[in-house]
Design a protein around this motif. Structure first.
Motif, PDB file in Angstrom:
ATOM      1  N   TYR A  67       0.865  -1.172   0.000  1.00 36.11           N
ATOM      2  CA  TYR A  67       0.000   0.000   0.000  1.00 36.11           C
ATOM      3  C   TYR A  67       0.904   1.225   0.000  1.00 36.11           C
ATOM      4  CZ  TYR A  67       0.591   0.116   5.149  1.00 36.11           C
ATOM      5  OH  TYR A  67       1.097   0.161   6.414  1.00 36.11           O
ATOM      6  N   GLU A 111      -3.180   8.823   6.340  1.00 37.77           N
ATOM      7  CA  GLU A 111      -4.321   7.990   5.920  1.00 37.77           C
ATOM      8  C   GLU A 111      -5.007   8.580   4.685  1.00 37.77           C
ATOM      9  OE1 GLU A 111      -7.492   7.932   8.836  1.00 37.77           O
ATOM     10  OE2 GLU A 111      -6.993   9.937   9.529  1.00 37.77           O
ATOM     11  N   SER A 139      -4.124   7.046   0.421  1.00 36.04           N
ATOM     12  CA  SER A 139      -5.284   6.381  -0.208  1.00 36.04           C
ATOM     13  C   SER A 139      -5.791   7.178  -1.405  1.00 36.04           C
ATOM     14  CB  SER A 139      -6.427   6.214   0.799  1.00 36.04           C
ATOM     15  OG  SER A 139      -5.977   6.072   2.088  1.00 36.04           O
ATOM     16  N   LYS A 192      -7.172  -0.461  -3.937  1.00 35.79           N
ATOM     17  CA  LYS A 192      -6.308   0.291  -3.034  1.00 35.79           C
ATOM     18  C   LYS A 192      -6.373  -0.163  -1.573  1.00 35.79           C
ATOM     19  CE  LYS A 192      -9.436   4.239  -2.412  1.00 35.79           C
ATOM     20  NZ  LYS A 192      -9.497   5.692  -2.536  1.00 35.79           N
ATOM     21  N   SER A 193      -5.269   0.088  -0.897  1.00 39.03           N
ATOM     22  CA  SER A 193      -5.091  -0.276   0.507  1.00 39.03           C
ATOM     23  C   SER A 193      -5.439  -1.731   0.786  1.00 39.03           C
ATOM     24  CB  SER A 193      -5.921   0.643   1.402  1.00 39.03           C
ATOM     25  OG  SER A 193      -5.505   1.959   1.241  1.00 39.03           O
ATOM     26  N   LYS A 201      -8.985  -3.182   1.877  1.00 41.33           N
ATOM     27  CA  LYS A 201      -9.742  -2.694   3.034  1.00 41.33           C
ATOM     28  C   LYS A 201     -10.803  -1.688   2.630  1.00 41.33           C
ATOM     29  CE  LYS A 201      -5.798  -1.555   4.596  1.00 41.33           C
ATOM     30  NZ  LYS A 201      -4.467  -1.328   5.211  1.00 41.33           N
ATOM     31  N   LEU A 202     -10.518  -0.959   1.526  1.00 42.78           N
ATOM     32  CA  LEU A 202     -11.430   0.105   1.122  1.00 42.78           C
ATOM     33  C   LEU A 202     -12.289  -0.289  -0.070  1.00 42.78           C
ATOM     34  CD1 LEU A 202      -8.995   3.134   1.508  1.00 42.78           C
ATOM     35  CD2 LEU A 202     -10.594   2.206   3.177  1.00 42.78           C
ATOM     36  N   ASP A 203     -12.287  -1.576  -0.401  1.00 46.36           N
ATOM     37  CA  ASP A 203     -13.057  -2.057  -1.549  1.00 46.36           C
ATOM     38  C   ASP A 203     -13.983  -3.157  -1.034  1.00 46.36           C
ATOM     39  OD1 ASP A 203     -13.769  -3.851  -3.717  1.00 46.36           O
ATOM     40  OD2 ASP A 203     -12.318  -2.780  -4.953  1.00 46.36           O
ATOM     41  N   LEU A 235     -18.206  -4.601   3.682  1.00 47.43           N
ATOM     42  CA  LEU A 235     -17.252  -3.559   4.045  1.00 47.43           C
ATOM     43  C   LEU A 235     -16.057  -4.081   4.835  1.00 47.43           C
ATOM     44  CD1 LEU A 235     -19.699  -0.663   4.948  1.00 47.43           C
ATOM     45  CD2 LEU A 235     -18.509  -1.115   2.784  1.00 47.43           C
ATOM     46  N   GLY A 236     -14.897  -3.705   4.345  1.00 45.77           N
ATOM     47  CA  GLY A 236     -13.661  -3.954   5.081  1.00 45.77           C
ATOM     48  C   GLY A 236     -13.159  -5.380   5.065  1.00 45.77           C
TER      49      GLY A 236
END
Ligand code: K7E
Ligand code: CUA
Length: 672
Positions: free
Chosen positions: A271, A288, A292, A345-346, A364-366, A411-412
């Motif tokens: 990342y 953060e 991102s 991402k991330s 984590k963000l997808d 989520l997450g």
């Protein structure tokens, strides 16, 4: 909240009957109770307001006194620097293995020479580190399956690896990677434990002890992955034969080792492809936000087997940095051992399926997990289906050419493991759930690449682990989530809450939550294996073994040969410990003398461990049956210091003591 408030559809007692009968079709286990519920059982169920699910969970996790658990769970202790060993399904704590942090129960790092030696091997930037941040325990592998011999742990804080010998469940080696400040464990062990694979985490100059200004981040900071050969006979990582691949200063995160068809390859998430650097006071946005910005990060695809072969043939350029062989990025690209694939991402987990055909990446963000196909990756490499190069010249494999599927989970999503039937399980940090989904074939005829179930967990789970879920042949049966927040799940014990492990039964068609198990220290990852795989010693096989070398100690003392030998200012005490005495039990020295204690526990009985606690000297030893433990210190304060056995060993344990007397230097003639 911690009470199952679901309305009872059956009476709990009836449910128990149904459950018990279902366990043994035909006969009915209740026969042994006289055909019905034992007197009082229904009353217990009522008094405790247990639901049918509660009763079932209780029966599934109950391990009667004197019986053993079926599995052992090795959970990282996070910032406690240890590994906790729990029995599954009872979730009882059985052992704490000290790795990077001191532990007075085990006499680890509390004065003894062996742990001083270990801690010295683990120095970082020339400084002693007396704690660690364990994220990922890993069991040694043979043909991709656990062999029960060794356990490895990374220390994220200091870029170190600890090796635990499972004959006695003790740390036998700590190595420090001199190139990197921090690690996060690329991928752990290759299929036959040929290598322990250590990915860096935060970018740093290489080596990290070289200063480089932050505004030269792209030019002078680097990431890396180091391959540490494991010498199984010696039980040691071989620092002299490592090789390291230089990587861009993205933050390398987790990785998955290729298995079976993909053996020889490793996949490492990264990342911060933005290569952002901190500067909150200097007017930069928070990390953060900075890290991102881009829609995609890169997963490194590394052909380590080819690197190994080219190195052996002398055909790969290396730079020696801090004694480590480092393959420059350009050389790796040229040799065709390093590629990137864009990933949402991330990302966090990169988890290879047991058959090695797919790599599952969670961003984590997808809301999706992205499944890459190893075969497609190979084809894309062969066909050069690239989307240009990154800033460091690493070819970027086209996302569409490598991706097999994407499954929307919620989520997450963080980490994925696999069971014995062909399902995948992903931890959902934000949704606080475990989501079960199908790979390319639904085991019960479900559609491929489809979510089939979601089970709430409590709360915000990080990793999860399935028994054998990171091997080529998972055992399945149980899944444990390692939850970051426990909130209201345990009795309140102050603002620092425990973490909460949750045991889930995955043997049936649907997942069943069975138990909460609060633990201390943040468990990032855990591995679970059948207890029968492990064959630890009950006592050491010989008397007088050194605990670090497991060889006969040169200072071992036989009963009858105890003695005190003075050599100038050095006083050597050859001592035995046996229920319930130390011999000698009086040590008289003078201020300034250097005292060397060599204590052998000559007891052979199982569990006859003695302790050795010396008042005012910061010393406590654990003398397990058969061990010789050495400790040395300067008697720099006059006085009378009792020592005693700190482990209750017999009815006369309280009498197991002695004195160290330290006479004033003057009174004794100013130090002879
Ligand atoms: Cu997800 Cu270090 Cu593996 Cu924590 S890590 S969760
Ligand atoms: Cu020996 Cu207590």
């Amino acid at each position: 909240m911690n009470k199952n408030t679901k309305a009872l559809s059956l009476t709990a007692a009836a449910a128990l009957t149904v459950f018990a009968l279902a366990q043994v079709p035909g006969k009915g286990v209740l026969a042994q109770f006289g055909g019905g519920l034992p007197a009082g059982l229904e009353a217990v169920i009522k008094a405790r307001e247990l639901s049918p699910d509660d009763v079932e969970a209780a029966l599934k996790t109950y391990v009667p006194p004197g019986s053993y658990d079926e599995f052992l769970l090795f959970a990282s202790g996070g910032q406690a620097g240890n590994i906790e060993v729990l029995g599954v399904p009872s979730m009882r704590l059985i052992k704490n293995i000290a790795v990077f942090s001191k532990d007075s129960w085990q006499g680890y790092g509390i004065g003894d020479d062996d742990s001083k030696r270990l801690f010295k091997q683990g120095m970082a930037a020339g400084k002693l580190q007396e704690w660690g941040d364990v994220h990922h325990p890993a069991l040694s592998l043979t043909n991709g399956q656990y062999d029960g011999q060794f356990l490895f742990a990374n220390d994220k804080a200091n870029g170190r690896i600890g090796v635990v010998d499972l004959r006695d469940f003790k740390t036998r080696q700590i190595v420090k990677n001199p190139l990197i400040a921090t690690n996060h464990c690329g991928a752990k062990l290759t299929e036959n434990s040929e290598y322990y694979v250590e990915g860096a985490q935060f970018g740093n100059p290489m080596p990290f002890t070289n200063y480089a200004p932050m505004d030269k981040y792209k030019e002078l900071y680097r990431g890396s992955v180091t391959f540490w050969p494991f010498n199984r006979a010696q039980g040691k990582l071989d620092q002299t034969k490592t090789f390291t691949l230089e990587l861009p200063p993205y933050y390398q995160d987790l990785g998955g080792m290729g298995k079976k068809v993909s053996h020889g390859w490793v996949f490492i998430n990264t990342y911060n492809a933005e290569m952002a650097t901190p500067g909150a006071l200097e007017g930069k946005p928070a990390m953060e936000i900075q890290a991102s910005q881009r829609e995609m990060d890169y997963m490194h695809v590394i052909h380590w087997k080819k690197a190994e072969e080219l190195l052996a043939a002398g055909k790969l350029k290396v730079n020696v940095i801090s004694g480590m062989r480092v393959i420059p990025i350009a050389a790796a690209v040229e040799a065709g051992i390093l590629y990137n694939i864009p990933e949402p991402k991330s990302p966090h987990g990169a988890d290879v399926t047991p058959d090695g055909r797919f790599v599952v990446v969670s961003g984590k963000l997808d809301p999706h997990v992205t499944i890459f196909s190893f075969a497609k990756i190979q084809k894309a490499i062969a066909d050069k289906t690239f989307d240009g190069k990154d800033e460091f010249g690493i070819p970027i494999i086209k996302f569409d050419a490598a991706v097999e599927a994407q499954v929307e989970l919620g989520l997450g999503p963080l980490h994925t493991e696999y069971d014995d039937k062909g399902y995948a399980y992903t931890s959902m940090f934000l949704d606080s759930s475990v989501n079960k989904w199908t790979l390319d074939k639904g085991p019960r005829g479900e559609k491929p690449w489809t979510m089939v179930e979601s089970l709430p967990v409590h709360y915000n789970t990080g990793h999860l682990t399935v028994a054998g879920g990171d091997t080529v042949k998972p055992y399945g049966k149980y899944l444990v989530t390692l939850n970051k927040w426990s909130l209201d799940r345990a009795l309140p014990v102050g603002p620092l809450h425990p973490q909460n492990l949750q045991l889930i039964d995955i043997s049936g068609e649907t997942m069943k939550l069975l138990a909460d198990a609060p633990v201390v220290g943040e468990p990032h990852y855990a591995v679970m294996a059948p207890a029968k795989l492990f064959k630890p010693w009950k006592v050491y096989p010989e008397v007088g073994l050194n605990g670090l070398t497991l060889k006969k100690s040169p200072t071992a003392t036989e009963p009858g040969r105890e003695r005190i030998v003075r050599n100038g200012r050095d006083v050597h005490v050859f001592m035995t410990a046996i229920r319930s005495r130390f011999v000698p039990d009086r040590i008289d020295v003078r201020e300034g003398d250097r005292v060397h204690l060599h204590i052998t526990n000559v007891d052979r009985a199982q569990d006859a461990t003695h302790g050795f606690a010396l008042s005012a000297h910061n010393i406590n030893l654990s003398l397990d049956p058969g061990l010789t433990v050495d400790v040395d210190f300067t008697a720099d304060r006059s006085g009378v210091f009792p020592f005693y056995c700190s482990e209750f060993c017999s009815a006369l344990h309280m009498e197991m003591m002695g004195y160290l007397t330290v006479a004033k230097a003057k009174a004794a003639g100013a130090g002879g």
